[in-house]
Design an enzyme around this catalytic site. Structure first.
Site, mmCIF file in Angstrom:
data_model
loop_
_atom_site.group_PDB
_atom_site.id
_atom_site.type_symbol
_atom_site.label_atom_id
_atom_site.label_comp_id
_atom_site.label_asym_id
_atom_site.label_seq_id
_atom_site.Cartn_x
_atom_site.Cartn_y
_atom_site.Cartn_z
ATOM 1 N N GLY A 146 0.825 -1.215 0.000
ATOM 2 C CA GLY A 146 0.000 0.000 0.000
ATOM 3 C C GLY A 146 0.848 1.249 0.000
ATOM 4 O O GLY A 146 0.601 2.187 0.755
ATOM 5 N N SER A 187 1.325 3.418 -2.483
ATOM 6 C CA SER A 187 1.010 4.425 -3.506
ATOM 7 C C SER A 187 0.760 5.792 -2.899
ATOM 8 O O SER A 187 0.944 6.815 -3.549
ATOM 9 C CB SER A 187 -0.214 3.989 -4.315
ATOM 10 O OG SER A 187 -1.340 3.877 -3.471
ATOM 11 N N TYR A 231 -13.925 -2.271 9.947
ATOM 12 C CA TYR A 231 -12.505 -1.902 10.030
ATOM 13 C C TYR A 231 -11.926 -2.303 11.387
ATOM 14 O O TYR A 231 -10.854 -2.920 11.456
ATOM 15 C CB TYR A 231 -12.372 -0.397 9.799
ATOM 16 C CG TYR A 231 -10.968 0.144 9.944
ATOM 17 C CD1 TYR A 231 -10.060 0.060 8.893
ATOM 18 C CD2 TYR A 231 -10.556 0.762 11.124
ATOM 19 C CE1 TYR A 231 -8.769 0.575 9.022
ATOM 20 C CE2 TYR A 231 -9.278 1.272 11.261
ATOM 21 C CZ TYR A 231 -8.382 1.180 10.207
ATOM 22 O OH TYR A 231 -7.111 1.685 10.342
ATOM 23 N N VAL A 271 -3.093 -6.823 -2.315
ATOM 24 C CA VAL A 271 -3.040 -7.679 -1.124
ATOM 25 C C VAL A 271 -4.333 -8.478 -0.915
ATOM 26 O O VAL A 271 -4.358 -9.400 -0.093
ATOM 27 C CB VAL A 271 -2.686 -6.886 0.158
ATOM 28 C CG1 VAL A 271 -1.404 -6.096 -0.029
ATOM 29 C CG2 VAL A 271 -3.828 -5.974 0.588
ATOM 30 N N SER A 316 -4.316 -0.667 14.262
ATOM 31 C CA SER A 316 -5.005 0.568 14.651
ATOM 32 C C SER A 316 -5.520 0.416 16.074
ATOM 33 O O SER A 316 -5.876 -0.694 16.501
ATOM 34 C CB SER A 316 -6.189 0.796 13.707
ATOM 35 O OG SER A 316 -7.067 1.767 14.230
HETATM 36 N N1 LIG Z 1 -4.591 7.372 8.829
HETATM 37 C C1 LIG Z 1 -4.892 7.007 10.065
HETATM 38 O O1 LIG Z 1 -5.359 7.817 10.888
HETATM 39 C C2 LIG Z 1 -4.644 5.592 10.528
HETATM 40 C C3 LIG Z 1 -4.878 5.294 11.879
HETATM 41 C C4 LIG Z 1 -4.628 4.001 12.343
HETATM 42 C C5 LIG Z 1 -4.149 3.046 11.460
HETATM 43 N N2 LIG Z 1 -3.945 3.373 10.140
HETATM 44 C C6 LIG Z 1 -3.430 2.316 9.265
HETATM 45 O O2 LIG Z 1 -2.286 2.792 8.576
HETATM 46 C C7 LIG Z 1 -2.191 2.130 7.292
HETATM 47 C C8 LIG Z 1 -2.069 3.162 6.196
HETATM 48 O O3 LIG Z 1 -3.214 4.000 6.245
HETATM 49 P P1 LIG Z 1 -3.335 5.372 5.431
HETATM 50 O O4 LIG Z 1 -3.987 6.323 6.336
HETATM 51 O O5 LIG Z 1 -2.055 5.700 4.776
HETATM 52 O O6 LIG Z 1 -4.413 4.931 4.317
HETATM 53 P P2 LIG Z 1 -4.721 5.500 2.857
HETATM 54 O O7 LIG Z 1 -4.219 6.890 2.751
HETATM 55 O O8 LIG Z 1 -6.160 5.224 2.621
HETATM 56 O O9 LIG Z 1 -3.816 4.559 1.925
HETATM 57 C C9 LIG Z 1 -4.125 3.193 1.870
HETATM 58 C C10 LIG Z 1 -3.121 2.508 0.994
HETATM 59 O O10 LIG Z 1 -3.454 1.103 0.965
HETATM 60 C C11 LIG Z 1 -3.525 0.713 -0.393
HETATM 61 N N3 LIG Z 1 -4.416 -0.431 -0.597
HETATM 62 C C12 LIG Z 1 -5.695 -0.582 -0.224
HETATM 63 N N4 LIG Z 1 -6.161 -1.769 -0.638
HETATM 64 C C13 LIG Z 1 -5.138 -2.391 -1.272
HETATM 65 C C14 LIG Z 1 -4.977 -3.636 -1.914
HETATM 66 N N5 LIG Z 1 -5.990 -4.524 -2.010
HETATM 67 N N6 LIG Z 1 -3.771 -3.948 -2.435
HETATM 68 C C15 LIG Z 1 -2.744 -3.075 -2.361
HETATM 69 N N7 LIG Z 1 -2.840 -1.866 -1.795
HETATM 70 C C16 LIG Z 1 -4.019 -1.533 -1.249
HETATM 71 C C17 LIG Z 1 -3.967 1.950 -1.152
HETATM 72 O O11 LIG Z 1 -3.678 1.779 -2.532
HETATM 73 P P3 LIG Z 1 -4.541 2.484 -3.732
HETATM 74 O O12 LIG Z 1 -3.914 3.839 -3.936
HETATM 75 O O13 LIG Z 1 -4.354 1.546 -4.867
HETATM 76 O O14 LIG Z 1 -5.962 2.572 -3.259
HETATM 77 C C18 LIG Z 1 -3.124 3.013 -0.457
HETATM 78 O O15 LIG Z 1 -1.817 2.999 -0.949
HETATM 79 C C19 LIG Z 1 -3.440 1.254 7.184
HETATM 80 O O16 LIG Z 1 -3.145 -0.049 7.602
HETATM 81 C C20 LIG Z 1 -4.401 1.898 8.175
HETATM 82 O O17 LIG Z 1 -5.378 0.997 8.635
HETATM 83 C C21 LIG Z 1 -4.174 4.616 9.660
#
Ligand SMILES: NC(=O)c1ccc[n+]([C@@H]2O[C@H](COP(=O)([O-])OP(=O)(O)OC[C@H]3O[C@@H](n4cnc5c(N)ncnc54)[C@H](OP(=O)(O)O)[C@@H]3O)[C@@H](O)[C@H]2O)c1
Length: 223
Positions: free
Chosen positions: A10, A12, A146, A53, A131
């Site tokens: 993930g 990107s 989630y 994934v 998370s």
């Molecule tokens: N942001 C927060 O506040 C927060 C808090 C707690 C935990 N987290 C965790 O931190 C991690 C990153 O979160 P983020 O905030 O950076 O999320 P995000 O901005 O929504 O980015 C999600 C990433 O996951 C990729 N992805 C989703 N489904 C996929 C798949 N089937 N195969 C490959 N890639 C996939 C997306 O790719 P595409 O561009 O192709 O969609 C994107 O690169 C996650 O595990 C999230 O649960 C985030």
């Protein structure tokens, strides 16, 4: 000395992209797992690896590519995730939505660990980005699919840590905090850098024998 090789899923955008960028700066060979390699803006020193994934065949193909190109992997960062149910509690949770969420957020990291652990040697690390929403000790009721998927990921982390302990491979879960990304939204208090710091502590700073824990900012947190 050869550079350690890390795969960030993930990558990107959001935390995955920031973690990939920072690890390249730290001198790692970085493989950026992306399901659409066209949409990811290039990062210096980062090699894009096609990887969905939620697709078991894609995971198997990615592991074969890494084996053929690099021979081994040092660190796997299971970062990719989806949040499909905004503000829905469990009483209105759609079963299909839960299945799709588990497929990406829980089974994805498990299948990646299964595919890549054979390429890892003693000292290897698997970092599962979880998370606070998955904590059983402090239940969250927002976005129940989630949160359930992250609780499952935490359980998978403990199981993997035990299974891989004899091989000297550390497996931990980490919470990045609430971060300003597409998923976290603009209201989130933490910057990308702060969120990535929390994740990268497990790659760069934790002792190699630290395994089977749940962490935020380098501190152990309750499951
Ligand atoms: N942001 C927060 O506040 C927060 C808090 C707690 C935990 N987290 C965790 O931190 C991690 C990153 O979160 P983020 O905030 O950076 O999320 P995000 O901005 O929504 O980015 C999600 C990433 O996951 C990729 N992805 C989703 N489904 C996929 C798949 N089937 N195969 C490959 N890639 C996939 C997306 O790719 P595409 O561009 O192709 O969609 C994107 O690169 C996650 O595990 C999230 O649960 C985030």
């Amino acid at each position: 000395m050869t550079k350690p090789i890390v795969l960030v899923t993930g990558a990107s955008r959001g935390l995955g992209r920031e973690a990939a960028r920072r690890l390249a700066e730290e001198g790692y060979t970085v493989l950026a797992g992306v399901r659409d390699s066209v949409s990811m803006k290039p990062l210096p020193g980062v090699e894009r690896l096609p990887l969905d994934v939620a697709d078991p065949a894609s995971i198997v193909a990615a592991a074969a590519t890494v084996k053929a190109r690099h021979g081994h992997l040092d660190v796997l960062v299971n970062n990719a995730a989806i949040l499909l149910d905004d503000q829905n509690d469990v009483l209105s949770l759609d079963g299909d939505l839960l299945k799709r969420t588990l497929e990406t957020n829980s089974l994805g990291p498990l299948r990646l660990a299964q595919a890549f652990a054979p390429l890892m040697a003693r000292g290897g690390r698997i970092v599962n980005v979880s998370s606070a929403g998955g904590q059983l000790s402090a239940p969250s009721t927002w976005s129940s699919a989630y949160c359930i998927s992250k609780t499952a990921l935490n359980a998978i982390t403990v199981q993997l840590a035990e299974a891989l302990k004899p091989r000297g491979i550390a497996v931990n879960a980490v919470c990045p905090g609430w971060v300003r990304t597409d998923m976290g939204g603009l209201e989130a208090p933490r910057s990308l850098q702060q969120g990535a710091d929390s994740i990268l502590w497990l790659v760069l700073k934790a002792a190699p024998d630290v395994t089977g824990g749940f962490w935020r900012d380098g501190q152990r947190i309750a499951w």
